[in-house]
Structures are given as structure tokens and as C-alpha cells.
Scaffold this active site. Structure first.
Site, short mmCIF file in Angstrom:
data_model
loop_
_atom_site.label_atom_id
_atom_site.label_comp_id
_atom_site.label_asym_id
_atom_site.label_seq_id
_atom_site.Cartn_x
_atom_site.Cartn_y
_atom_site.Cartn_z
N SER A 6 -58.95 -11.80 25.58
CA SER A 6 -58.06 -12.83 25.04
C SER A 6 -57.73 -12.49 23.60
O SER A 6 -58.61 -12.36 22.74
CB SER A 6 -58.74 -14.21 25.09
OG SER A 6 -58.00 -15.11 24.28
N HIS A 30 -55.19 -10.85 27.80
CA HIS A 30 -54.92 -12.25 28.11
C HIS A 30 -54.20 -12.86 26.90
O HIS A 30 -54.71 -12.81 25.79
CB HIS A 30 -56.26 -12.94 28.38
CG HIS A 30 -56.17 -14.39 28.68
ND1 HIS A 30 -56.13 -14.88 29.97
CD2 HIS A 30 -56.14 -15.49 27.88
CE1 HIS A 30 -56.09 -16.20 29.95
NE2 HIS A 30 -56.09 -16.59 28.68
N ASP A 32 -52.50 -16.19 25.23
CA ASP A 32 -52.49 -17.65 25.29
C ASP A 32 -51.21 -18.19 24.65
O ASP A 32 -51.05 -18.15 23.43
CB ASP A 32 -53.73 -18.19 24.59
CG ASP A 32 -55.00 -17.89 25.38
OD1 ASP A 32 -55.06 -18.29 26.55
OD2 ASP A 32 -55.91 -17.24 24.83
N MET A 34 -49.05 -21.36 23.78
CA MET A 34 -49.26 -22.81 23.60
C MET A 34 -48.05 -23.43 22.91
O MET A 34 -47.47 -22.82 22.01
CB MET A 34 -50.50 -23.03 22.73
CG MET A 34 -51.75 -22.35 23.25
SD MET A 34 -53.18 -22.81 22.26
CE MET A 34 -54.40 -21.65 22.90
N HIS A 63 -51.09 -16.75 29.90
CA HIS A 63 -51.63 -18.07 30.20
C HIS A 63 -50.76 -19.12 29.51
O HIS A 63 -50.83 -19.29 28.29
CB HIS A 63 -53.09 -18.10 29.69
CG HIS A 63 -53.80 -19.39 29.91
ND1 HIS A 63 -55.04 -19.66 29.35
CD2 HIS A 63 -53.48 -20.50 30.63
CE1 HIS A 63 -55.44 -20.87 29.73
NE2 HIS A 63 -54.50 -21.40 30.49
N MET A 65 -49.99 -22.51 28.41
CA MET A 65 -50.49 -23.86 28.15
C MET A 65 -49.32 -24.64 27.56
O MET A 65 -49.29 -24.97 26.38
CB MET A 65 -51.69 -23.80 27.21
CG MET A 65 -52.96 -23.33 27.92
SD MET A 65 -54.22 -22.76 26.79
CE MET A 65 -53.65 -21.08 26.61
N MET A 134 -60.50 -23.02 33.76
CA MET A 134 -60.78 -23.21 32.33
C MET A 134 -62.18 -23.77 32.17
O MET A 134 -62.50 -24.81 32.75
CB MET A 134 -59.78 -24.19 31.69
CG MET A 134 -58.37 -23.68 31.51
SD MET A 134 -58.20 -22.28 30.40
CE MET A 134 -59.02 -22.83 28.91
N ASP A 172 -62.04 -18.64 32.11
CA ASP A 172 -61.52 -18.55 30.74
C ASP A 172 -62.14 -19.61 29.85
O ASP A 172 -61.95 -20.81 30.08
CB ASP A 172 -60.00 -18.75 30.79
CG ASP A 172 -59.33 -18.60 29.43
OD1 ASP A 172 -59.96 -18.07 28.51
OD2 ASP A 172 -58.15 -19.01 29.33
C1 DX5 Z 1 -58.32 -21.40 25.17
C2 DX5 Z 1 -57.79 -20.13 25.72
C3 DX5 Z 1 -58.80 -19.06 25.97
C4 DX5 Z 1 -59.62 -18.66 24.79
C5 DX5 Z 1 -60.79 -17.85 25.20
O1 DX5 Z 1 -57.33 -22.36 25.22
O2 DX5 Z 1 -57.10 -20.34 26.92
O3 DX5 Z 1 -58.15 -17.91 26.52
O4 DX5 Z 1 -58.89 -17.94 23.87
O5 DX5 Z 1 -61.45 -17.50 24.04
P1 DX5 Z 1 -63.02 -17.62 23.87
O6 DX5 Z 1 -63.57 -16.46 24.62
O7 DX5 Z 1 -63.17 -17.52 22.41
O8 DX5 Z 1 -63.43 -18.94 24.44
ZN ZN Z 2 -56.46 -18.53 28.02
#
Ligand code: DX5
Ligand code: ZN
Length: 214
Positions: A6, A30, A32, A34, A63, A65, A134, A172
């Protein structure tokens, strides 16, 4: 087990360099995405992800969100080995989102928040290529994994078998070298790790330790 790094905890000012530094040790990056509505945080969107994608030789799992995956999923330049993952709690109709993601050519992933029952995924298990469980509240990296993570993965694993689905189980949030083994034992096939790698003094060694712990 596939390892997905990530990039949420990377230095966004040198995102590609941070990824390339450990590219040979990971299977996926990965990303993220948002929107500040679905989760209380804002990150990056298609322009940054698309230019990053062109410089990397590992596939991406993107991913989303965000509340409106139907609008944004087509804006990602993806390949067949990438995944675009949306949330079942997003505002758009899941059947429509699945069609829109499938039309991009990428694998279709569905995700759910820790409080959403695993059973809500059932109607979609035969329409998706990946389920991302999650194990922290989405929005931020470096959080503590929820207590029932292995139970939720095991529940999903049994539903997937029951329904003869081919969906890959991904996990995740909050994964580290102390809990990775129990997640894999419960049925997780793709493991997303961010802060446990980026906060380590030696990232390459941290990845080796994660893999050795399984
Ligand atoms: C949180 C993300 C994850 C996060 C994982 O909203 O979707 O992908 O970055 O990171 P760690 O490993 O730090 O929990
Ligand atoms: Zn994520």
C-alpha cells in the site's frame, strides 16, 4: 500468498521512486483512492495513478474509497492484470459498478468496511474477481487491526467455496509480521501492507520478515 504494497504511507512527493525501490519484492502496488466523502481523507485520483502506472512493472490494485465509482472507474488506464476495487457501501448500484469496472478490462474487486456483514457480499461473489476485506476502518494507514479479522476471512472463505466462486480473498489494514500468518491460515490470498513496511528502518528487510512469517 501475494503481497501488495500500500503506497498510502509512501512519500507522495516521490511516489514512483518509493514504489520502484521495492518493486522486485512485491506482487502488486495497492493504491488508495479517497474522495473526502466516503472516507474523511483525500488522496490521489486518475491523473496521478495513470502516470504512476506507466512507470511501474507490477500490476496495481486500485482501492476506490469513493461514493461514485461509476463516474471514476473508467478514468483509470488499466490492464488485465490490474484490479479496480469498489466498496459495497458506496452510493452507486453494485451491479452497475461491476459492469463499468469489467468494461475497463481490469479485474473486478469488491470491498467492505469492518462493520458490514460478510453476507451482504453474497449476491456478488460470482461476479467479482477479488474481495478485499477491510480490517481497519477505511481512510487512514497505520491503524490497529480489528479483533475479528480472521473470523471474517474464514466466513468469506466458506461462502466462496459454497458458491463455487473464483474470487481471490484479499485483506487490507493493520497487517504486520505478528498477524500475517493467522490471516493467511484463515484463507487470505492477497495481503495488503503499508505502514509495517514504510515505517521500518529497512524496508527490504521488513518485506523479507513478513514473507518469512507466513
Ligand atoms: C486504509 C487503506 C489501507 C491502508 C493499509 O484506508 O485502505 O490500504 O493504507 O495500510 P496499513 O498497512 O498501514 O494499515
Ligand atoms: Zn486500501
Amino acid at each position: 500468498m501475494k503481497l501488495a504494497l500500500s503506497l498510502l504511507s509512501a512519500d507522495f512527493g516521490k511516489l514512483r521512486a518509493e514504489a520502484i525501490e521495492v518493486e522486485s519484492q512485491v506482487d502488486y502496488f495497492h493504491i488508495d483512492v479517497m474522495d473526502g466523502h466516503f472516507v474523511p481523507n483525500l488522496t490521489i485520483g486518475p491523473p496521478v495513478v495513470n502516470s504512476l502506472r506507466r512507470g511501474l512493472s507490477r500490476p496495481l490494485d486500485i482501492h476506490l474509497m469513493i461514493d461514485h465509482p461509476v463516474t471514476y472507474a473508467p478514468q483509470f488506464d488499466v490492464y488485465a492484470d490490474d484490479f479496480i476495487i469498489f466498496h459495497i457501501e458506496a452510493q452507486d448500484d453494485p451491479d452497475k459498478v461491476i459492469d463499468i469496472i469489467a468494461a475497463t478490462g481490469a479485474g473486478v474487486g469488491i470491498s467492505l468496511r469492518p462493520a458490514t456483514p460478510i453476507s451482504t457480499l453474497r449476491p456478488y461473489l460470482n461476479q467479482v474477481d477479488l474481495v478485499l476485506v477491510m480490517t481497519v476502518e477505511p481512510g487512514f494507514g497505520n491503524q490497529q487491526i480489528v479483533d475479528n479479522a480472521t473470523e471474517r476471512i474464514a466466513e468469506l472463505s466458506s461462502l466462496i467455496s459454497k458458491d463455487s466462486s473464483n474470487a481471490v480473498i484479499a485483506v487490507d489494514g493493520g497487517v504486520n509480521k505478528n498477524n500475517i500468518n493467522s490471516l493467511v491460515r484463515a484463507g487470505a490470498e492477497m495481503i495488503v501492507v503499508g505502514s509495517a513496511i514504510f515505517s521500518a528502518p529497512n524496508r527490504r528487510a521488513a518485506i523479507e520478515e513478513l514473507i518469512a512469517a507466513v
